[in-house]
Motif scaffolding. Structure first.
Motif, mmCIF file in Angstrom:
data_model
loop_
_atom_site.group_PDB
_atom_site.id
_atom_site.type_symbol
_atom_site.label_atom_id
_atom_site.label_comp_id
_atom_site.label_asym_id
_atom_site.label_seq_id
_atom_site.Cartn_x
_atom_site.Cartn_y
_atom_site.Cartn_z
ATOM 1 N N ILE A 372 0.855 -1.189 0.000
ATOM 2 C CA ILE A 372 0.000 0.000 0.000
ATOM 3 C C ILE A 372 0.889 1.237 0.000
ATOM 4 O O ILE A 372 1.830 1.329 0.787
ATOM 5 C CB ILE A 372 -0.925 0.030 1.233
ATOM 6 N N SER A 373 0.595 2.173 -0.883
ATOM 7 C CA SER A 373 1.310 3.459 -0.917
ATOM 8 C C SER A 373 0.333 4.576 -0.583
ATOM 9 O O SER A 373 -0.745 4.668 -1.186
ATOM 10 C CB SER A 373 1.928 3.696 -2.297
ATOM 11 N N THR A 374 0.708 5.418 0.375
ATOM 12 C CA THR A 374 -0.188 6.449 0.897
ATOM 13 C C THR A 374 0.507 7.801 0.904
ATOM 14 O O THR A 374 1.652 7.908 1.341
ATOM 15 C CB THR A 374 -0.627 6.103 2.335
ATOM 16 N N PHE A 375 -0.197 8.818 0.445
ATOM 17 C CA PHE A 375 0.289 10.198 0.512
ATOM 18 C C PHE A 375 -0.816 11.071 1.079
ATOM 19 O O PHE A 375 -1.998 10.896 0.763
ATOM 20 C CB PHE A 375 0.680 10.721 -0.864
ATOM 21 N N PHE A 376 -0.458 12.023 1.929
ATOM 22 C CA PHE A 376 -1.411 13.010 2.399
ATOM 23 C C PHE A 376 -0.678 14.328 2.592
ATOM 24 O O PHE A 376 0.536 14.366 2.807
ATOM 25 C CB PHE A 376 -2.054 12.574 3.724
ATOM 26 N N GLY A 377 -1.427 15.419 2.515
ATOM 27 C CA GLY A 377 -0.833 16.728 2.719
ATOM 28 C C GLY A 377 -1.901 17.768 2.971
ATOM 29 O O GLY A 377 -3.038 17.640 2.505
ATOM 30 N N GLY A 378 -1.525 18.796 3.750
ATOM 31 C CA GLY A 378 -2.477 19.851 4.047
ATOM 32 C C GLY A 378 -1.799 21.205 4.156
ATOM 33 O O GLY A 378 -0.641 21.309 4.589
ATOM 34 N N LEU A 379 -2.502 22.247 3.741
ATOM 35 C CA LEU A 379 -2.048 23.636 3.838
ATOM 36 C C LEU A 379 -3.129 24.457 4.516
ATOM 37 O O LEU A 379 -4.330 24.221 4.295
ATOM 38 C CB LEU A 379 -1.758 24.218 2.453
ATOM 39 N N GLN A 380 -2.717 25.429 5.320
ATOM 40 C CA GLN A 380 -3.690 26.295 5.977
ATOM 41 C C GLN A 380 -3.121 27.697 6.128
ATOM 42 O O GLN A 380 -1.948 27.867 6.467
ATOM 43 C CB GLN A 380 -4.061 25.746 7.352
ATOM 44 N N VAL A 381 -3.946 28.687 5.875
ATOM 45 C CA VAL A 381 -3.610 30.088 6.080
ATOM 46 C C VAL A 381 -4.602 30.662 7.080
ATOM 47 O O VAL A 381 -5.822 30.513 6.923
ATOM 48 C CB VAL A 381 -3.661 30.886 4.763
ATOM 49 N N THR A 382 -4.081 31.325 8.117
ATOM 50 C CA THR A 382 -4.918 31.887 9.180
ATOM 51 C C THR A 382 -4.701 33.395 9.247
ATOM 52 O O THR A 382 -3.563 33.877 9.191
ATOM 53 C CB THR A 382 -4.579 31.252 10.535
#
Length: 435
Positions: A372-382
Motif C-alpha cells: 500500500i502506498s499512501t500520501f497526504f498533505g495539508g495547507l492552511q492560512v490563518t
C-alpha cells in the motif's frame, strides 16, 4: 492564531513527557515557576488555553474512491490545552474534538458525526527518578490525516497531531469511512545513575477497535523496552535499548511478536535545531507468518523559533497493520512546518508519505496481504481579525493505491481532497490557581 502556538507548546510538553515510552533520551527537566504549595491541598496551578470554531468543508473523492461528486459539511470544533506549573509533578492535557453535519446527499455519513481526541501526561520528578504515565485516546469517523484532531478542514493544521497516518494505533493506512477507537497507554521510569548516565524502562499498550461491521481488523499491541543513555557532552548523547512487542487480533488471525536492539544518537545542532537517529535489527516471528529479520530505524530533525517551527522525520519498522492487514512493515516520512509572517498572518503545512508491505503469512492462513502506498498533505492560512477572532482557509489532499490482492479490504483507493473555511474564537489564556 496565537492558540496554535500555545497548543503547540502544550503538545511538545505532552510529547516530551511521553517520549520515555519510545526509548528517547529525556532532558533532566526544564524548570517551571514554582507554585505556592499548601500542606493539605494539591496544587492545580497552570495555564489553560482553548478555542471554539465554526467551519464549512467541501469534499471530493471519498466514500469509495475518486470521482466528480462533491459533498459539504457544516460543523463546530474546540481545542483545549492545559499545562501545570508544578516543578515536581508536571501535568499536561491536550484535547481536540467537535461535531459536523454532512449534507443529505453524502453516501458515506448521515446525521451528526463526532470526533474526539485527548492526550494526558503526568510526570513525577523525585530525586534521581523520573516517572511518567500518558494516555492517548481517539474516537474518529475515518482515518486520521493532518492537524491536531486528525480531521481535515477543521482548522487545526499547524499543531502537533494527536495521531496522524503514521502515528498511533489508528494510523498507518487510510481506510474508508467507519468509526474507530484508538487508545495508547504508556508508562515509564528513568533513573539517573550519574550526571551523564541514566537507565530507563518503559511499557505500552495500544488497541485499535472498529465499531462498524466489516470496518477493519481489530488489533492489540503490547510493548516493553529497557535502555541506557549517556551524555557525551553538552550537545551529544548516545544510547542503546532492547525492545519487545506482541501483536494480537482477537484469536481470529493468530498473533506474532518482534524483538530488537537499537543504538541511538542525539545532537543539539543549535539552540533551535536538534537531530536524533536510532537503528538496529528486529526479529519477527509468529504462529501464522514466516519468520524474518528486518532493519528498523528512525531519524528526526526539529527546528523551533519564536515565529515558526519545522519537523522532519522518517521511520522504518513493524506495526499491527492499521486495520487492513494482520501485521506489516512500513516506511514513513513526514514533514510539518508553520510560520508567522506578520502579527496577523500565519501559514501552516503538513505532509507525509507511507509505503506498507504486509507480513508474509504461511500458506495455511488464507488472508490477503500486499503493498500500500499512501500520501497526504495539508495547507492552511490563518488571518487574525481581532484580539479574539481569526479566520482560516485550508486544503487537504490524500492519495492511496494498493495491490490487487487487497481489493476486498476496507482500504481507501484513489484521490480525495477537502477544502475548509472557518472562524475561530480564542480568549486569553486562563491562569488556574489552587482549589
Amino acid at each position: 492564531m496565537k492558540l496554535m502556538k500555545r497548543l503547540g507548546a502544550v503538545a511538545m510538553a505532552v510529547g516530551v513527557a511521553s517520549s520515555m515510552s519510545y526509548g528517547q533520551a529525556l532532558p533532566a527537566g526544564v524548570a517551571a515557576p514554582l507554585p505556592s504549595w499548601s500542606p493539605n491541598l494539591p496544587s492545580f496551578a497552570g495555564t489553560l488555553h482553548y478555542s471554539l470554531s465554526a467551519f464549512e468543508t467541501v469534499q471530493e473523492g471519498f466514500y469509495g474512491g475518486s470521482g466528480s461528486s462533491w459533498y459539504t459539511s457544516t460543523g463546530f470544533s474546540g481545542n483545549v490545552g492545559y499545562s501545570s506549573t508544578s516543578e515536581r509533578f508536571p501535568f499536561s492535557m491536550l484535547y481536540a474534538g467537535g461535531v459536523y453535519f454532512p449534507d443529505s446527499s453524502s453516501p458515506g455519513q448521515q446525521g451528526a458525526t463526532t470526533f474526539q481526541d485527548i492526550v494526558l501526561s503526568q510526570t513525577i520528578l523525585a530525586g534521581r527518578w523520573m516517572l511518567n504515565v500518558s494516555d492517548s485516546l481517539s474516537y474518529l469517523p475515518e482515518s486520521p490525516t493532518t492537524g491536531l484532531s486528525g480531521v481535515a478542514g477543521v482548522g487545526d493544521i499547524g499543531s502537533f497531531p494527536v495521531s496522524g497516518p503514521s502515528i498511533g494505533p489508528a494510523g498507518g493506512v487510510l481506510t474508508n469511512t467507519g468509526s474507530r477507537i484508538g487508545n495508547s497507554l504508556s508508562g515509564g521510569a528513568s533513573r539517573q545513575l550519574t550526571g551523564a548516565t541514566s537507565l530507563s524502562a518503559n511499557g505500552s499498550w495500544g488497541v485499535l477497535h472498529f465499531l462498524d461491521d466489516n470496518g477493519g481488523i481489530d488489533s492489540t499491541q503490547v510493548s516493553g523496552e529497557v535502555g541506557v543513555n549517556h551524555r557525551l557532552d553538552a550537545r551529544d548523547s548516545v544510547g542503546a535499548n532492547g525492545v519487545y512487542s506482541s501483536y494480537t487480533y482477537g484469536g481470529v488471525l493468530g498473533d506474532f511478536h518482534s524483538y530488537g536492539v537499537n543504538a541511538t544518537f542525539q545532537r543539539s545542532l543549535s539552540r533551535s535545531l536538534s537531530a536524533s537517529v536510532s537503528a538496529g535489527p528486529a526479529w519477527i516471528a509468529g504462529s501464522t507468518l514466516q519468520s524474518s529479520v528486518i532493519f528498523s530505524g528512525t531519524a528526526n530533525l526539529t527546528y523551533t523559533r519564536k515565529y515558526g517551527n519545522f519537523a522532519l522525520g522518517y521511520n522504518h519498522g513493524v506495526n499491527a497493520g492499521s486495520g487492513v492487514q494482520p501485521g506489516a512493515v512500513s516506511d514513513n516520512i513526514y514533514l510539518s512546518a508553520s510560520h508567522s509572517f506578520t502579527q496577523e498572518w500565519l501559514g501552516s503545512a503538513s505532509t507525509g508519505y507511507s509505503h506498507t508491505d504486509g507480513l508474509q503469512l504461511i500458506q495455511a492462513v488464507n488472508y490477503p496481504t500486499g503493498s500500500i502506498s499512501t500520501f497526504f498533505g495539508g495547507l492552511q492560512v490563518t488571518r487574525m481579525l481581532s484580539r479574539r477572532f481569526s479566520a482560516y482557509a485550508s486544503y487537504t489532499a490524500q492519495q492511496q493505491s494498493f495491490s490487487q490482492s487487497l481489493a476486498g479490504q476496507n482500504a481507501f483507493n484513489g484521490v480525495g481532497q477537502t477544502f475548509g473555511i472557518g472562524i475561530s474564537y480564542t480568549p486569553q489564556s486562563t491562569q488556574l490557581g489552587q482549589f
